[in-house]
Design a protein around this motif. Sequence first.
Motif, PDB file in Angstrom:
ATOM      1  N   LYS A   1       0.812  -1.210   0.000  1.00  0.00           N
ATOM      2  CA  LYS A   1       0.000   0.000   0.000  1.00  0.00           C
ATOM      3  C   LYS A   1       0.854   1.271   0.000  1.00  0.00           C
ATOM      4  N   ALA A   2       1.943   1.278   0.790  1.00  0.00           N
ATOM      5  CA  ALA A   2       2.797   2.462   0.842  1.00  0.00           C
ATOM      6  C   ALA A   2       3.390   2.765  -0.524  1.00  0.00           C
ATOM      7  N   THR A   3       3.865   1.734  -1.217  1.00  0.00           N
ATOM      8  CA  THR A   3       4.441   1.923  -2.552  1.00  0.00           C
ATOM      9  C   THR A   3       3.394   2.432  -3.524  1.00  0.00           C
ATOM     10  N   GLN A   4       2.206   1.846  -3.488  1.00  0.00           N
ATOM     11  CA  GLN A   4       1.136   2.297  -4.380  1.00  0.00           C
ATOM     12  C   GLN A   4       0.742   3.742  -4.085  1.00  0.00           C
ATOM     13  N   SER A   5       0.745   4.108  -2.801  1.00  0.00           N
ATOM     14  CA  SER A   5       0.401   5.481  -2.439  1.00  0.00           C
ATOM     15  C   SER A   5       1.460   6.456  -2.947  1.00  0.00           C
ATOM     16  N   ILE A   6       2.723   6.107  -2.786  1.00  0.00           N
ATOM     17  CA  ILE A   6       3.817   6.962  -3.256  1.00  0.00           C
ATOM     18  C   ILE A   6       3.762   7.131  -4.769  1.00  0.00           C
ATOM     19  N   ASN A   7       3.416   6.055  -5.465  1.00  0.00           N
ATOM     20  CA  ASN A   7       3.362   6.087  -6.932  1.00  0.00           C
ATOM     21  C   ASN A   7       2.061   6.660  -7.478  1.00  0.00           C
ATOM     22  N   GLY A   8       1.137   7.009  -6.582  1.00  0.00           N
ATOM     23  CA  GLY A   8      -0.132   7.569  -7.016  1.00  0.00           C
ATOM     24  C   GLY A   8      -1.135   6.540  -7.483  1.00  0.00           C
ATOM     25  N   GLN A   9      -0.883   5.258  -7.218  1.00  0.00           N
ATOM     26  CA  GLN A   9      -1.802   4.206  -7.636  1.00  0.00           C
ATOM     27  C   GLN A   9      -2.921   3.981  -6.616  1.00  0.00           C
ATOM     28  N   TYR A  10      -2.600   4.286  -5.371  1.00  0.00           N
ATOM     29  CA  TYR A  10      -3.614   4.159  -4.319  1.00  0.00           C
ATOM     30  C   TYR A  10      -3.974   5.561  -3.865  1.00  0.00           C
ATOM     31  N   VAL A  11      -5.183   5.986  -4.200  1.00  0.00           N
ATOM     32  CA  VAL A  11      -5.621   7.350  -3.888  1.00  0.00           C
ATOM     33  C   VAL A  11      -6.916   7.267  -3.093  1.00  0.00           C
ATOM     34  N   MET A  12      -6.925   7.867  -1.914  1.00  0.00           N
ATOM     35  CA  MET A  12      -8.129   7.881  -1.083  1.00  0.00           C
ATOM     36  C   MET A  12      -9.057   8.999  -1.511  1.00  0.00           C
ATOM     37  N   THR A  13      -8.531  10.237  -1.543  1.00  0.00           N
ATOM     38  CA  THR A  13      -9.286  11.396  -2.023  1.00  0.00           C
ATOM     39  C   THR A  13      -8.354  12.252  -2.864  1.00  0.00           C
ATOM     40  N   GLN A  14      -8.891  12.919  -3.840  1.00  0.00           N
ATOM     41  CA  GLN A  14      -8.063  13.702  -4.751  1.00  0.00           C
ATOM     42  C   GLN A  14      -7.350  14.853  -4.057  1.00  0.00           C
ATOM     43  N   ASP A  15      -7.999  15.457  -3.087  1.00  0.00           N
ATOM     44  CA  ASP A  15      -7.440  16.650  -2.452  1.00  0.00           C
ATOM     45  C   ASP A  15      -6.819  16.381  -1.086  1.00  0.00           C
ATOM     46  N   GLY A  16      -6.999  15.185  -0.578  1.00  0.00           N
ATOM     47  CA  GLY A  16      -6.498  14.890   0.771  1.00  0.00           C
ATOM     48  C   GLY A  16      -5.035  14.486   0.786  1.00  0.00           C
TER      49      GLY A  16
ATOM     50  N   GLY B   1      -4.850  17.038   8.988  1.00  0.00           N
ATOM     51  CA  GLY B   1      -4.600  16.329   7.738  1.00  0.00           C
ATOM     52  C   GLY B   1      -4.756  14.837   7.809  1.00  0.00           C
ATOM     53  N   VAL B   2      -4.858  14.284   9.019  1.00  0.00           N
ATOM     54  CA  VAL B   2      -5.026  12.834   9.164  1.00  0.00           C
ATOM     55  C   VAL B   2      -6.513  12.529   9.245  1.00  0.00           C
ATOM     56  N   SER B   3      -7.043  12.001   8.158  1.00  0.00           N
ATOM     57  CA  SER B   3      -8.483  11.763   8.065  1.00  0.00           C
ATOM     58  C   SER B   3      -8.835  10.285   8.037  1.00  0.00           C
ATOM     59  N   MET B   4      -7.866   9.420   7.849  1.00  0.00           N
ATOM     60  CA  MET B   4      -8.159   7.993   7.728  1.00  0.00           C
ATOM     61  C   MET B   4      -8.179   7.335   9.106  1.00  0.00           C
ATOM     62  N   GLY B   5      -8.697   6.121   9.153  1.00  0.00           N
ATOM     63  CA  GLY B   5      -8.674   5.363  10.385  1.00  0.00           C
ATOM     64  C   GLY B   5      -7.246   4.950  10.718  1.00  0.00           C
ATOM     65  N   VAL B   6      -6.870   5.117  11.987  1.00  0.00           N
ATOM     66  CA  VAL B   6      -5.493   4.817  12.396  1.00  0.00           C
ATOM     67  C   VAL B   6      -5.430   3.776  13.506  1.00  0.00           C
ATOM     68  N   ALA B   7      -6.577   3.311  13.956  1.00  0.00           N
ATOM     69  CA  ALA B   7      -6.609   2.383  15.082  1.00  0.00           C
ATOM     70  C   ALA B   7      -5.839   1.097  14.789  1.00  0.00           C
ATOM     71  N   ASP B   8      -5.885   0.636  13.542  1.00  0.00           N
ATOM     72  CA  ASP B   8      -5.206  -0.614  13.200  1.00  0.00           C
ATOM     73  C   ASP B   8      -3.706  -0.524  13.436  1.00  0.00           C
ATOM     74  N   PHE B   9      -3.120   0.634  13.123  1.00  0.00           N
ATOM     75  CA  PHE B   9      -1.680   0.800  13.310  1.00  0.00           C
ATOM     76  C   PHE B   9      -1.296   0.649  14.777  1.00  0.00           C
ATOM     77  N   PHE B  10      -1.987   1.367  15.644  1.00  0.00           N
ATOM     78  CA  PHE B  10      -1.635   1.333  17.064  1.00  0.00           C
ATOM     79  C   PHE B  10      -1.982  -0.006  17.699  1.00  0.00           C
ATOM     80  N   ARG B  11      -3.059  -0.628  17.221  1.00  0.00           N
ATOM     81  CA  ARG B  11      -3.406  -1.960  17.728  1.00  0.00           C
ATOM     82  C   ARG B  11      -2.324  -2.965  17.386  1.00  0.00           C
ATOM     83  N   LEU B  12      -1.853  -2.940  16.154  1.00  0.00           N
ATOM     84  CA  LEU B  12      -0.821  -3.892  15.727  1.00  0.00           C
ATOM     85  C   LEU B  12       0.528  -3.588  16.363  1.00  0.00           C
TER      86      LEU B  12
END
Length: 294
Positions: free
Chosen positions: A226-241, A277-288
């Motif tokens: 997911k991180a690689t796809q996000s950096i490459n612009g392949q994984y986009v949550m919102t256009q302006d976020g 600027g942090v709009s996504m769910g983050v609970a999974d990160f801290f749980r893991l």
Amino acid sequence: MKRNKILTIGLSLVLAAGLLVGCGSKTEQPANNEQPNTQTEAPAGNNAPAEAGAYQDGIYFAQQEFNERTGWKYMVTIEVKDGKIVAADWNGAHKDAGKDKNTLSEAGEYVMVEGGTPWHKQAEVMENYLIEKQDPTDIKYLDDDGHVDVVSGVSIKVKDFFELAEAALANGPVEKGKYTDGAYHAEDAEFAEKSGWKNTVDLTVVNGYIVAAKWNAVHKDGGDDKATQSINGQYVMTQDGMPWHEQAAIMEAHLLETQDPTAIELKDDGKTDAFAGVSMGVADFFRLAEEALK
């Protein structure tokens, strides 16, 4: 040459990172087990000895920011007993977390030159040099990169080691962190039914402190993470976020600063209002992260 800066860990959320490493000016444990402060230059009234054997007994620690080009950062841990440096450890951590540099080198997984002296062996030579000299400023460099010729067989740049050692000693002894040194990993048990993603978290601990944290995800259909796809612009949550990987980096930095995966205010939907600027769910990160450390 532009050198890596030694990280000053305060209330900011700049990635850095802790023995995994800064060094505080206090002898007691930092509040909430936060990583101790580190500074590029020794503060006024520093701990540098007027003569050999004049250091305060204890453990000293300092670390850098991650190098944007290589992804690595260095950290130094020093032990002083009876006023003298009796042990020194030069190590490194990668922004993607996992095994520290010493461990990778010892396992043959970090190789600079085939047939050359491994990184950890060269680091050990410089550690012994510091123990012998008792002064991190007693070193002459051949160039701005920090190469030396005072000992044979050392071809790596060593300026980072001595600058971190100087900063650690200047800032004073700190308590060791509460975690066991090593590499930590945790991941979701299953791929998410709706999205197909499975979250992963990797951590690096040095001197008892979390010095690197990586939040990522893999997809059930394979392909780039997911991180690689996000950096490459392949994984986009919102256009302006803010992109996913940038929001993840803010959460990683927060963990490095607080040293506690439970030190986050979460809403019922797993999101947080604590960071702009942090709009996504983050609970999974801290749980893991909490699961990994356990």
